[in-house]
Write a protein that holds these residues in place. Structure first.
Motif, PDB file in Angstrom:
ATOM      1  N   UNK A   1      71.616 -50.492  84.779  1.00 53.54           N
ATOM      2  CA  UNK A   1      71.438 -50.307  85.863  1.00 53.54           C
ATOM      3  C   UNK A   1      71.803 -48.231  85.784  1.00 53.54           C
ATOM      4  N   UNK A   2      72.475 -48.016  85.013  1.00 50.78           N
ATOM      5  CA  UNK A   2      73.132 -46.477  85.862  1.00 50.78           C
ATOM      6  C   UNK A   2      71.509 -45.755  84.731  1.00 50.78           C
ATOM      7  N   UNK A   3      70.615 -46.394  84.444  1.00 48.51           N
ATOM      8  CA  UNK A   3      69.590 -45.527  83.912  1.00 48.51           C
ATOM      9  C   UNK A   3      69.868 -44.752  82.773  1.00 48.51           C
ATOM     10  N   UNK A   4      70.537 -45.236  81.908  1.00 49.30           N
ATOM     11  CA  UNK A   4      71.306 -44.177  80.493  1.00 49.30           C
ATOM     12  C   UNK A   4      71.594 -45.078  79.119  1.00 49.30           C
ATOM     13  N   UNK A   5      71.371 -44.517  78.295  1.00 45.79           N
ATOM     14  CA  UNK A   5      71.707 -45.629  76.636  1.00 45.79           C
ATOM     15  C   UNK A   5      73.557 -46.177  77.129  1.00 45.79           C
ATOM     16  N   UNK A   6      73.334 -46.636  75.743  1.00 44.81           N
ATOM     17  CA  UNK A   6      74.804 -47.238  75.882  1.00 44.81           C
ATOM     18  C   UNK A   6      75.992 -46.037  74.798  1.00 44.81           C
ATOM     19  N   UNK A   7      75.021 -45.074  74.653  1.00 38.47           N
ATOM     20  CA  UNK A   7      75.924 -44.248  73.824  1.00 38.47           C
ATOM     21  C   UNK A   7      76.856 -43.854  74.715  1.00 38.47           C
ATOM     22  N   UNK A   8      76.603 -43.139  75.880  1.00 36.47           N
ATOM     23  CA  UNK A   8      77.315 -42.619  77.001  1.00 36.47           C
ATOM     24  C   UNK A   8      78.457 -43.967  77.507  1.00 36.47           C
ATOM     25  N   UNK A   9      77.823 -45.041  77.428  1.00 43.54           N
ATOM     26  CA  UNK A   9      78.354 -46.063  78.392  1.00 43.54           C
ATOM     27  C   UNK A   9      79.499 -46.336  77.440  1.00 43.54           C
ATOM     28  N   UNK A  10      79.850 -46.443  76.375  1.00 39.75           N
ATOM     29  CA  UNK A  10      80.466 -46.522  75.003  1.00 39.75           C
ATOM     30  C   UNK A  10      80.612 -46.001  75.315  1.00 39.75           C
ATOM     31  N   UNK A  11      81.266 -44.623  75.932  1.00 46.45           N
ATOM     32  CA  UNK A  11      82.140 -43.365  75.352  1.00 46.45           C
ATOM     33  C   UNK A  11      83.094 -43.390  77.200  1.00 46.45           C
ATOM     34  N   UNK A  12      82.374 -43.994  77.568  1.00 47.29           N
ATOM     35  CA  UNK A  12      83.298 -44.039  79.773  1.00 47.29           C
ATOM     36  C   UNK A  12      83.942 -45.239  79.480  1.00 47.29           C
ATOM     37  N   UNK A  13      83.462 -46.424  78.534  1.00 45.82           N
ATOM     38  CA  UNK A  13      84.406 -47.098  78.452  1.00 45.82           C
ATOM     39  C   UNK A  13      85.757 -47.158  77.172  1.00 45.82           C
TER      40      UNK A  13
END
Length: 223
Positions: free
Chosen positions: A42-54
């Protein structure tokens, strides 16, 4: 080199803020499983920054990371609310006490102006505007108290409170009660009566908790 090192940090912080707002608006309700793959797409990003955000949101108590089960938006219990509001009443009471001693004439004029907005919103009544003015009043007191550690802890606890499915101002009679409590708190501040301001603020915060409890009980009885 600096730009490449800073960009990933900025990215996960931006993602954390977007998810934070979706949680606060209950677009992602308490108990929701966080679909990492879908969000990354949805955000057009990899899962690495998403996991850092979580991880950031987990440190704030907004999401819960469960081994082998994934990430879930935190569900806040009635006991959680009891405990959080109890601590909040002490912290905000201390802010009121400090503010009574430290407020300048300009500070007091700002509090009067914010309270005037509370009166206008209550007269309509406009719960959204009342809530905004209420938040502004409490934030102003925290700034006047001038204790960054108090402010930091209060901000974190308010994030947890926002996980509640209900809002205390929707309890019958709570808006009028809250306005009356604000009038008394403001007067104590104008009188430079720190002890009274602290007591009134603690009562005010706990009254908000009692209103949430009434809403929850009514929902349970109606179910």
């Amino acid at each position: 080199m600096n730009a490449t090192r800073i960009a990933p940090i900025a990215l996960y912080q931006e993602v954390a803020e977007r998810l934070r707002q979706r949680i606060f608006s209950h677009e992602l309700p308490p108990g929701t499983w966080v679909d990492e793959q879908a969000l990354a797409e949805h955000y057009g990003i990899s899962r690495t920054p998403l996991r850092e955000a979580l991880k950031v949101l987990a440190s704030e108590g907004l999401v819960t990371l469960k081994p082998r089960r994934g990430c879930y938006v935190t569900e806040i219990s009635e006991r959680d609310l009891d405990e959080v509001f109890s601590v909040m009443s002490m912290l905000e009471g201390e802010c009121a006490r400090l503010s009574a001693a430290r407020a300048t004439e300009d500070d007091l004029a700002r509090l009067r102006a914010i309270h005037a907005n509370l009166e206008k919103a209550a007269g309509k009544p406009d719960i959204d505007r009342f809530f905004e003015a209420n938040q502004a009043f409490h934030l102003a007191l925290q700034e006047i108290a001038d204790n960054r550690w108090l402010l930091h802890v209060i901000e974190d606890l308010r994030k947890v409170i926002k996980l509640s499915r209900h809002h205390s101002l929707f309890s019958e009679g709570r808006l009028e009660q809250s306005l009356a409590e604000h009038r008394d708190i403001l007067q104590a501040l104008l009188d430079r009566d720190g002890a009274r301001a602290e007591t009134l603020m603690r009562t005010h915060i706990l009254s908000g908790r009692a209103a949430l409890a009434r809403i929850a009980e009514a929902k349970t009885q109606a179910a």
